[in-house]
Design an enzyme around this catalytic site. Structure first.
Site, PDB file in Angstrom:
ATOM      1  CD  GLU A 179     -54.197 -54.358 -26.914  1.00  0.00           C
ATOM      2  OE1 GLU A 179     -54.561 -54.973 -26.031  1.00  0.00           O
ATOM      3  OE2 GLU A 179     -54.800 -54.222 -27.973  1.00  0.00           O
ATOM      4  CD  GLN A 180     -45.705 -51.433 -26.186  1.00  0.00           C
ATOM      5  OE1 GLN A 180     -44.833 -50.988 -25.673  1.00  0.00           O
ATOM      6  NE2 GLN A 180     -45.917 -51.349 -27.562  1.00  0.00           N
TER       7      GLN A 180
END
Length: 363
Positions: A126-127
């Site tokens: 989730e970056q």
């Protein structure tokens, strides 16, 4: 072949014991063997805390992702029900651009999974990643190499990857989705937080409106991703928004809070679990309301300081509408964030509400 794999795994377990790893914690040592079979319909559960897992609907559960403290009792129980129990995998991408560092991280996770008798890993990165950057290629390599290592070292293990509700660079997550889907066992599509970037009016809206949710799956499949590589994630929580202004037609104006280029975001709201919503909705100003355009429930209430709030959430009706698309689109299954957001108390009303939420997952 299965018998050979079983023997191989038992030998590996003995070797782990020799190196100082604790013995199998289950009353039946066979429960420490990895789960090697899969069911036709995946029901993926994220476990966060406490002993709520004892109240899950285990007739449905196929995988439990450990996002809380390790509980050997949960591992043994999940295996007794034929469900996989998998690690969480998260690492700053700057740490795995180097191939050697990446290999070390993967080896560490494989060894941890073995020592805890687990069945794989859920990669929850989730970056933000931009195309054609070192991180873009390193992320793809991480998925490929993690899957290869786990599948080699733990028979029947599962490697999954969490993605946003759409592949259209949501929150600047511009990943190589086609390759990641190919290398992993499947993608868990987080079909929630769909207002993380609000490009239109700054008003409260559904966390996971039906049309927007289904559009995301169509976009994934338009990238030639097999629908059997997609598991639909649904929210067992909602958002509580403070309204700067609330009109008679229930339009709740929000404070502007820019996020990754968008003028507004759901970050101005507060996440609340379904159990809290159910305790509040009946005593609210409006009771449960239904938005037929977004196919989602909401309600309005006033706090102790006199501020007006609007809460958007999902309930059995809205979730069942989404679940119906699993068969229609040919998806692999469904899951939720998270399994511990329901009220598992002895209250009969709460028990029925929890049963209804689990039942809504069945397409």
């Amino acid at each position: 072949m299965d018998g050979i794999l079983d023997v191989s795994w038992r030998i590996q377990c003995l070797l782990l014991l020799v190196t100082g790893i604790s013995a199998c914690p289950c009353s039946d040592p066979a429960l420490c063997d990895p789960i090697q079979h899969s069911r036709d319909l995946e029901t993926y559960v994220f476990y966060v805390k406490s002993k709520n897992w004892k109240h899950y609907d285990w007739t449905q559960v196929t995988t439990v992702a450990l996002f809380g403290p390790y509980d050997p009792e949960l591992m043994c129980f999940a295996h007794s029900k034929g469900a996989r129990f998998v690690l969480k995998g998260d690492v700053p991408l700057k740490h795995i651009v180097d191939a050697k560092q990446r290999a070390n991280w993967i080896a560490e996770k494989v060894n941890l999974a073995k020592s805890q008798y687990m069945d794989g890993i859920n990669l929850d990165i989730e970056q933000p990643v931009l195309p054609d950057t070192p991180e873009y290629y390193a992320l793809t390599d991480l998925v490929k190499e993690t899957a290869e290592a786990f599948h080699r070292e733990i028979p029947g293990s599962q490697v999954t990857f969490d993605v946003a509700w759409s592949p259209s660079c949501v929150d600047n997550r511009c990943y190589n989705y086609s390759a990641i889907a190919e290398f992993s066992d499947f993608l868990f599509v987080m079909s929630y937080d769909e207002q993380s970037q609000i490009w239109t009016e700054c008003i409260a809206a559904a966390n996971a409106p039906l049309n927007k949710t289904i559009t995301g799956y169509e976009q994934f499949m338009n990238m030639s991703i097999d629908p059997k590589k997609l598991v639909m994630g649904v929210p067992w929580y909602g958002y509580d928004y403070v309204c700067l202004q609330l009109t008679e037609d229930n339009k709740c104006t929000l404070e502007e809070r820019p996020f990754r280029g968008a003028p507004c975001s759901d970050a101005v709201g507060r996440q609340i679990p379904y159990r809290t919503i159910m305790k509040q909705v009946n005593g609210s100003l409006t009771g449960r309301l239904w938005d037929d355009g977004q196919k989602a429930p909401f309600y309005n209430y006033k706090d102790t300081k006199g501020a007006l709030h609007q809460v958007w959430y999902d309930d059995p009706q809205s979730i069942a509408l989404k679940a119906a698309y699993i068969k229609k689109l040919g998806l692999r299954g469904i899951g939720m964030w998270n399994g511990d957001h329901l009220d598992y108390s002895d209250n009969p009303v709460a028990q029925q509400q929890s049963r209804d939420m689990w039942k809504a997952l069945i397409p």
